[in-house]
Each structure stands twice: as C-alpha cells, then as structure tokens.
Design an enzyme around this catalytic site. Structure first.
Site, PDB file in Angstrom:
ATOM      1  N   PHE A  34       0.845  -1.192   0.000  1.00  0.00           N
ATOM      2  CA  PHE A  34       0.000   0.000   0.000  1.00  0.00           C
ATOM      3  C   PHE A  34       0.883   1.246   0.000  1.00  0.00           C
ATOM      4  O   PHE A  34       1.774   1.378   0.851  1.00  0.00           O
ATOM      5  CB  PHE A  34      -0.924   0.008   1.220  1.00  0.00           C
ATOM      6  CG  PHE A  34      -2.107  -0.906   1.062  1.00  0.00           C
ATOM      7  CD1 PHE A  34      -3.379  -0.402   0.888  1.00  0.00           C
ATOM      8  CD2 PHE A  34      -1.935  -2.288   1.047  1.00  0.00           C
ATOM      9  CE1 PHE A  34      -4.465  -1.251   0.712  1.00  0.00           C
ATOM     10  CE2 PHE A  34      -3.003  -3.140   0.867  1.00  0.00           C
ATOM     11  CZ  PHE A  34      -4.275  -2.627   0.701  1.00  0.00           C
ATOM     12  N   VAL A  64      -0.126   4.998  -0.095  1.00  0.00           N
ATOM     13  CA  VAL A  64      -1.209   5.984  -0.090  1.00  0.00           C
ATOM     14  C   VAL A  64      -0.676   7.348   0.342  1.00  0.00           C
ATOM     15  O   VAL A  64       0.141   7.441   1.270  1.00  0.00           O
ATOM     16  CB  VAL A  64      -2.344   5.524   0.844  1.00  0.00           C
ATOM     17  CG1 VAL A  64      -3.452   6.571   0.906  1.00  0.00           C
ATOM     18  CG2 VAL A  64      -2.905   4.186   0.363  1.00  0.00           C
ATOM     19  N   ARG A  83       1.407  10.593   0.759  1.00  0.00           N
ATOM     20  CA  ARG A  83       2.823  10.922   0.624  1.00  0.00           C
ATOM     21  C   ARG A  83       3.740   9.707   0.724  1.00  0.00           C
ATOM     22  O   ARG A  83       4.920   9.784   0.375  1.00  0.00           O
ATOM     23  CB  ARG A  83       3.183  11.962   1.687  1.00  0.00           C
ATOM     24  CG  ARG A  83       2.511  13.318   1.449  1.00  0.00           C
ATOM     25  CD  ARG A  83       2.934  14.351   2.468  1.00  0.00           C
ATOM     26  NE  ARG A  83       2.358  14.111   3.789  1.00  0.00           N
ATOM     27  CZ  ARG A  83       1.209  14.652   4.216  1.00  0.00           C
ATOM     28  NH1 ARG A  83       0.495  15.409   3.399  1.00  0.00           N
ATOM     29  NH2 ARG A  83       0.761  14.414   5.432  1.00  0.00           N
ATOM     30  N   ASP A 104       4.498  -3.704   4.201  1.00  0.00           N
ATOM     31  CA  ASP A 104       4.465  -2.253   4.340  1.00  0.00           C
ATOM     32  C   ASP A 104       5.419  -1.674   3.299  1.00  0.00           C
ATOM     33  O   ASP A 104       6.426  -2.298   2.941  1.00  0.00           O
ATOM     34  CB  ASP A 104       4.933  -1.828   5.737  1.00  0.00           C
ATOM     35  CG  ASP A 104       3.865  -2.060   6.802  1.00  0.00           C
ATOM     36  OD1 ASP A 104       2.726  -2.416   6.446  1.00  0.00           O
ATOM     37  OD2 ASP A 104       4.194  -1.892   7.998  1.00  0.00           O
ATOM     38  N   VAL A 105       5.149  -0.458   2.838  1.00  0.00           N
ATOM     39  CA  VAL A 105       5.953   0.124   1.769  1.00  0.00           C
ATOM     40  C   VAL A 105       7.245   0.758   2.269  1.00  0.00           C
ATOM     41  O   VAL A 105       8.220   0.895   1.501  1.00  0.00           O
ATOM     42  CB  VAL A 105       5.123   1.156   0.971  1.00  0.00           C
ATOM     43  CG1 VAL A 105       4.880   2.428   1.806  1.00  0.00           C
ATOM     44  CG2 VAL A 105       5.791   1.491  -0.360  1.00  0.00           C
ATOM     45  N   GLU A 124      -2.226  -4.724  13.421  1.00  0.00           N
ATOM     46  CA  GLU A 124      -1.211  -5.628  13.977  1.00  0.00           C
ATOM     47  C   GLU A 124      -1.736  -6.364  15.206  1.00  0.00           C
ATOM     48  O   GLU A 124      -1.437  -7.551  15.406  1.00  0.00           O
ATOM     49  CB  GLU A 124       0.059  -4.859  14.332  1.00  0.00           C
ATOM     50  CG  GLU A 124       1.202  -5.740  14.800  1.00  0.00           C
ATOM     51  CD  GLU A 124       2.512  -4.998  14.845  1.00  0.00           C
ATOM     52  OE1 GLU A 124       3.210  -4.956  13.814  1.00  0.00           O
ATOM     53  OE2 GLU A 124       2.839  -4.426  15.917  1.00  0.00           O
ATOM     54  N   TYR A 175       7.403   9.829  10.136  1.00  0.00           N
ATOM     55  CA  TYR A 175       6.018   9.876  10.585  1.00  0.00           C
ATOM     56  C   TYR A 175       5.501  11.308  10.758  1.00  0.00           C
ATOM     57  O   TYR A 175       4.328  11.591  10.510  1.00  0.00           O
ATOM     58  CB  TYR A 175       5.869   9.134  11.911  1.00  0.00           C
ATOM     59  CG  TYR A 175       6.103   7.643  11.802  1.00  0.00           C
ATOM     60  CD1 TYR A 175       5.760   6.921  10.669  1.00  0.00           C
ATOM     61  CD2 TYR A 175       6.681   6.942  12.859  1.00  0.00           C
ATOM     62  CE1 TYR A 175       5.976   5.559  10.572  1.00  0.00           C
ATOM     63  CE2 TYR A 175       6.902   5.578  12.780  1.00  0.00           C
ATOM     64  CZ  TYR A 175       6.543   4.888  11.641  1.00  0.00           C
ATOM     65  OH  TYR A 175       6.758   3.543  11.559  1.00  0.00           O
ATOM     66  N   ARG A 217       2.381  10.902   8.014  1.00  0.00           N
ATOM     67  CA  ARG A 217       1.135  10.320   8.547  1.00  0.00           C
ATOM     68  C   ARG A 217       0.037  11.356   8.661  1.00  0.00           C
ATOM     69  O   ARG A 217       0.286  12.533   8.962  1.00  0.00           O
ATOM     70  CB  ARG A 217       1.391   9.690   9.923  1.00  0.00           C
ATOM     71  CG  ARG A 217       2.046   8.323   9.805  1.00  0.00           C
ATOM     72  CD  ARG A 217       2.143   7.620  11.131  1.00  0.00           C
ATOM     73  NE  ARG A 217       2.503   6.220  10.950  1.00  0.00           N
ATOM     74  CZ  ARG A 217       2.754   5.378  11.937  1.00  0.00           C
ATOM     75  NH1 ARG A 217       2.703   5.769  13.180  1.00  0.00           N
ATOM     76  NH2 ARG A 217       3.060   4.114  11.677  1.00  0.00           N
TER      77      ARG A 217
END
Length: 339
Positions: free
Chosen positions: A107, A109, A111, A198-199, A288, A332, A336
């Site tokens: 994924f 998505v 930025r 995870d990317v 998770e 982050y 995020r």
C-alpha cells in the site's frame, strides 16, 4: 505440581527480566537494545538431531541444529527460519518444479508513495523471490504517480485504486479488506502464494522461496528477545484483538501464505476490526493487534526470523548473520495523517 512450578519459574523469570529492563532504562536506548539482546531466546523443543515431522515436505531438508544460538522451531512443530538452516538452491528448484508463483501486495497511499514506493519496488526486483513468477499489486489513491519500473521476465505490476482515509490508522486497518477483495477477484486465479508488505522498507538481501508456506508470520525485530510479559498485545477486554497471552509477538509489516490462508486471515481481521468499530473500540496497534490475535488462534505453519524485517536502529546482534529486508528511515511527522 510440575506445571505449577514451571509457571512459577516463568513468572519469576519475567519479573526479573522486567526489573532488569527497567533498570537499564536509565541508559541510552541503544544500550537498552543491546542488553535486551543478551536475554536468551527459547530453544527448539525437539531432541538434539531430531527433525520436524514433515513427511516429504521441502522443509524436511531444514537443518534445525545448524543454529544453536536461536530458536529454530515452535512448540507446535513449525520451522522458524534463520540463515544457515536451508539450502537456497534446493528451495528454488523445488518451488520451480511445483510451479509456485507469488503475488506481493503493498500500500502506497498519500505521501508514502513518493517517499518509499520506487525504492521498495526496485529493491524487490533485485531480491524478492527472484527465481519465481511475481505479480506486484500496488494499492494507491494516486495511480498516475506509480513509478514506471523495469521488471524482469515473469514479473508484472498491477495498480489498484483505493480510498484515502483521513487517518493513517484507518488506512492500515482497511488494507485487510482490500487484500481479501484482490485475492478473490484476481490473485487466486494466477498465484499460489501471497505476501503482504508495508511500503516503508527496502530489500537488501535474498527474500526467497524458503519463506513460502501455508501461513507465514514474522517475529517482530524489537520483541524477539523480550520476555512475553513485555509483549504489547491488546489488553482491552472490549476489543476483539484482546489477548491475555500468546506465542510470539508478530510484526504486521510482513505476513503471507497460500492465497486461501491469506484470504481467510485478512477477511477475519477485517471482520474483527469492524466489530471493534461498531463498539467504538480501537485496538492498541490497530491491524497488527488483530493479526496477532488471528495467529494465536490459527498457528502459523512457518515463522520468519527478524532477518526478514530488521531495523538498523536496534544495533548489533550476534544472532543476526544476514539482513534481508530493512526498515526505511521513518518520517512519521511529515507523512502520517491525523484526525
């Protein structure tokens, strides 16, 4: 009586380890992580020299006793894969003979696409299942920005548009539904196995067919030396992810298995996430936490060591002979989304 003594010993061990970790908490994080690494792992419960009862499985060739410094199998008889236990060529040849093929989901998505996706895909082309046919599934809200990557023979890339949620937590949790839908509509028709990533990671070494199995989980790099009482399971009884105990602490940055198993895994996690939402509950570590609960109830048939997803921030560990997938530098604060 012996069971009572065993439980008492585990409680005392856990209390002692917790006390030590609290003490060393006065030191730097690097020192804490180094000292954590001195806490020994459990060991494979089989008798020395004994093999897993796997019949004619490819895994019958695993050498569990080549690594006396780490745990190489679980209490329920699943292999725990470390460098030195397997012959890479043997696994590749056997999976070629079985016509194995793999779909990789990731994924990217908002930025996260510009920050990580190109490096992730380029490194996957060099290191991920290079002996087998691979189809990349990139889930994104901006398909036109997916980089044009030159792919090797037998490898392809598909882009799937997904909704961009306002919070990163929702993006993380809702991926379970998207993966299940993609398996049902496409993946099951052409791939034997599915791996979900995870990317914000980069492949730096072989991530090969030795990782394939019916249900594959990954030991979290920050927890594999810690006592179980320090695992961050969801402790809220109102959540469907609630756990009093478990086997290991698994990392949701990497999981996989046969398409049938991954479909069931992601559908189940999505259902429990939605039940929590209806009850206005959110699990501690989101998807998770739900994944850990699923893997507690449905034991993985294969567990990957932290070689398969490592963080350089942890520093040196004697038992880490190779690194196969590395966390990218986290951003982050800029990447995020929030409410």
């Amino acid at each position: 009586m012996s069971r009572v003594l065993f439980k008492g010993k585990r409680v005392l061990t856990c209390a002692a380890c917790a006390s030590v970790l609290l003490f060393i908490g006065y030191f730097t994080p690097t020192a804490v992580r180094y000292l954590e690494g001195l806490i020994p792992m459990n060991r494979c419960p089989l008798a020395p020299g004994e093999k897993l009862k796997l019949g004619n499985s490819i895994d019958a060739s695993l050498d569990l006793w080549s690594r006396g410094d780490v745990q190489t199998c679980t209490d329920w008889g699943a292999p725990l894969i470390w460098d030195g236990m397997f012959d890479p060529d043997h696994y590749d040849q056997e999976h070629k003979r079985n016509h194995s093929s793999v779909s990789l989901t990731v994924f990217a998505v908002g930025r996260y696409l510009d920050a990580y996706l190109e490096a992730f895909l380029l490194s996957a082309e060099r290191h991920f299942m290079v002996a087998l046919p691979v189809t990349y599934y990139v889930f994104t809200d901006v398909p036109k920005r997916v980089p044009d990557i030159h792919l090797g023979p037998g490898r392809s890339l598909k882009v799937v548009r997904v909704q961009r949620h306002s919070r990163w937590q929702d993006i993380s949790m809702m991926r379970m539904r998207s993966i299940a839908d993609a398996i049902e509509s496409e993946i099951r028709h052409h791939s034997s196995y599915v791996f979900c990533f995870d990317v914000d990671q980069v492949f730096v070494g072989r991530f090969g067919s030795e990782a394939l199995g019916d249900c594959v989980a990954l030991l979290h790099a920050y927890y594999y030396h810690r006592p179980q009482c320090l695992y961050t399971y969801d402790r809220n009884p109102r959540s469907r992810a609630y756990m009093e105990t478990g086997d290991f602490y698994y990392h949701a940055a990497v999981f996989g298995g046969s398409w049938q198993t991954v479909k069931n895994m992601t559908e189940t996690c999505y259902q429990t996430i939605m039940e929590d939402k209806e009850n206005q509950v959110e699990a501690l570590w989101h998807d998770e936490s739900h994944l850990n609960k699923y893997l507690w109830l449905h034991k993985p048939s294969r567990v990957l060591s932290p070689e398969y997803c490592w963080s350089s921030d942890i520093g040196y560990r004697d038992d880490m002979h190779v690194t196969r997938l590395l966390w990218a530098k986290k951003k982050y604060d800029t990447l995020r989304f929030t409410d």
